[in-house]
Write a protein that holds these residues in place. Structure first.
Motif, short mmCIF file in Angstrom:
data_model
loop_
_atom_site.label_atom_id
_atom_site.label_comp_id
_atom_site.label_asym_id
_atom_site.label_seq_id
_atom_site.Cartn_x
_atom_site.Cartn_y
_atom_site.Cartn_z
N GLY A 15 -13.16 -10.85 7.20
CA GLY A 15 -11.53 -10.64 7.61
C GLY A 15 -10.78 -11.69 8.46
N GLY A 16 -11.52 -12.94 8.58
CA GLY A 16 -10.71 -14.25 8.97
C GLY A 16 -9.94 -14.88 7.97
N SER A 17 -9.34 -15.96 8.52
CA SER A 17 -8.35 -16.73 7.69
C SER A 17 -8.84 -18.09 7.76
CB SER A 17 -6.96 -16.68 7.89
OG SER A 17 -6.66 -15.22 7.94
N LEU A 18 -8.61 -18.77 6.52
CA LEU A 18 -8.76 -20.44 6.55
C LEU A 18 -7.50 -20.98 5.96
CD1 LEU A 18 -12.46 -21.18 6.03
CD2 LEU A 18 -11.12 -21.69 8.02
N ARG A 19 -7.24 -22.01 5.93
CA ARG A 19 -6.21 -22.92 5.18
C ARG A 19 -6.73 -24.19 4.83
NH1 ARG A 19 -0.24 -25.18 6.35
NH2 ARG A 19 -1.40 -26.78 7.09
N LEU A 20 -7.05 -24.26 3.41
CA LEU A 20 -7.51 -25.56 2.78
C LEU A 20 -6.40 -26.46 2.56
CD1 LEU A 20 -10.49 -24.14 0.53
CD2 LEU A 20 -10.44 -24.59 2.97
N SER A 21 -6.44 -27.69 2.51
CA SER A 21 -5.57 -28.75 2.27
C SER A 21 -6.17 -29.58 1.11
CB SER A 21 -5.20 -29.55 3.50
OG SER A 21 -4.71 -28.62 4.58
N CYS A 22 -5.20 -30.09 0.21
CA CYS A 22 -5.64 -30.86 -0.58
C CYS A 22 -4.64 -32.20 -0.84
CB CYS A 22 -5.81 -30.34 -2.03
SG CYS A 22 -5.80 -31.45 -3.65
N ALA A 23 -4.83 -33.07 -0.19
CA ALA A 23 -4.24 -34.29 0.08
C ALA A 23 -4.28 -35.46 -1.03
CB ALA A 23 -4.09 -34.85 1.50
N ALA A 24 -3.03 -35.91 -1.63
CA ALA A 24 -3.25 -36.87 -2.70
C ALA A 24 -2.79 -38.08 -2.17
CB ALA A 24 -2.52 -36.47 -3.88
N SER A 25 -3.53 -39.19 -2.84
CA SER A 25 -2.94 -40.65 -2.52
C SER A 25 -3.22 -41.42 -3.94
CB SER A 25 -3.96 -41.16 -1.44
OG SER A 25 -5.32 -41.24 -1.81
N GLY A 26 -2.24 -42.27 -4.09
CA GLY A 26 -2.29 -42.98 -5.18
C GLY A 26 -1.36 -42.42 -6.37
N PHE A 27 -1.02 -41.15 -6.54
CA PHE A 27 -0.21 -40.60 -7.29
C PHE A 27 0.68 -39.49 -6.56
CE2 PHE A 27 -2.56 -36.40 -8.14
CZ PHE A 27 -3.51 -36.63 -7.54
N THR A 28 1.64 -38.93 -7.39
CA THR A 28 2.68 -37.80 -7.04
C THR A 28 2.14 -36.54 -7.42
OG1 THR A 28 4.33 -39.37 -6.92
CG2 THR A 28 5.00 -37.06 -6.80
N LEU A 29 1.46 -35.84 -6.36
CA LEU A 29 1.16 -34.49 -6.82
C LEU A 29 1.84 -33.44 -7.36
CD1 LEU A 29 -1.97 -33.45 -6.59
CD2 LEU A 29 -1.32 -32.57 -4.28
N SER A 30 3.29 -33.56 -7.07
CA SER A 30 4.01 -32.64 -7.65
C SER A 30 4.30 -32.71 -9.27
CB SER A 30 5.60 -32.80 -6.78
OG SER A 30 6.10 -34.01 -7.24
N ARG A 31 3.94 -33.82 -9.65
CA ARG A 31 4.01 -33.96 -11.11
C ARG A 31 2.92 -33.45 -11.83
NH1 ARG A 31 6.12 -40.24 -10.85
NH2 ARG A 31 8.30 -40.08 -9.88
N TYR A 32 1.87 -32.85 -11.18
CA TYR A 32 0.60 -32.40 -11.80
C TYR A 32 0.57 -30.77 -11.55
CZ TYR A 32 -1.20 -37.18 -12.04
OH TYR A 32 -1.29 -38.45 -12.37
N THR A 33 -0.05 -30.27 -12.49
CA THR A 33 -0.56 -28.93 -12.20
C THR A 33 -1.94 -28.96 -11.41
OG1 THR A 33 0.17 -27.89 -14.44
CG2 THR A 33 -1.68 -26.89 -13.39
N VAL A 34 -1.68 -28.36 -10.20
CA VAL A 34 -2.90 -28.38 -9.02
C VAL A 34 -3.45 -26.97 -9.11
CG1 VAL A 34 -3.45 -28.89 -6.72
CG2 VAL A 34 -1.45 -30.06 -7.84
N SER A 35 -4.73 -27.08 -9.04
CA SER A 35 -5.64 -25.86 -8.98
C SER A 35 -6.85 -25.96 -8.13
CB SER A 35 -6.43 -25.44 -10.23
OG SER A 35 -5.28 -25.32 -11.27
N TRP A 36 -6.85 -24.74 -7.44
CA TRP A 36 -8.29 -24.62 -6.64
C TRP A 36 -9.43 -24.01 -7.29
CZ3 TRP A 36 -8.94 -26.74 -1.89
CH2 TRP A 36 -7.97 -27.35 -1.37
N TYR A 37 -10.34 -24.36 -7.40
CA TYR A 37 -11.49 -23.91 -7.85
C TYR A 37 -12.55 -23.62 -6.70
CZ TYR A 37 -10.11 -25.18 -12.77
OH TYR A 37 -9.61 -25.30 -14.07
#
Length: 120
Positions: A15-37
């Motif tokens: 019933g709780g919550s978490l927020r996961l973060s995916c931080a990119a370095s060395g490239f621009t993440l907004s130009r990619y399709t980003v997925s969580w598996y």
């Protein structure tokens, strides 16, 4: 150096919550399709959510629809996965993936994973 780093995992009660973060370095993440598996012990890796760079469309696995939300902060070069109403079956290692096709080449990056455990 090209890198994806996940964070935000941990132990949470059902019933709780978490927020996961995916931080990119060395490239621009907004130009990619980003997925969580995610991958639970003894199970195959499964797609949880994705956000398409070109269209902005977001897609979710049926098992997380209405509970998980994928979002991005371009200024921070980070994609998030907000997970609400967590269930024990959400327990898994969560991985971030960034993928982009440039002509005939596929750029495909993975993070190291972050453990999410849902248990009372």
């Amino acid at each position: 150096q090209v890198q994806l780093v996940e964070s935000g995992g941990g132990l949470v009660q059902p019933g709780g919550s978490l927020r996961l973060s995916c931080a990119a370095s060395g490239f621009t993440l907004s130009r990619y399709t980003v997925s969580w598996y995610r991958q639970a012990p003894g199970k195959e890796r499964e797609l949880v959510a994705s956000t398409a760079s070109a269209s902005g469309n977001r897609n979710y696995a049926d098992s997380v629809k209405g509970r998980f939300t994928i979002s991005s902060d371009n200024a921070e070069n980070t994609v998030y996965l907000q997970m609400n109403t967590l269930k024990p079956e959400d327990t898994a290692v969560y991985y971030c993936n960034a993928r982009r096709m440039i002509i005939a080449n596929v750029l495909n990056y993975w993070g190291q994973g972050t453990q999410v455990t849902v248990s009372s």
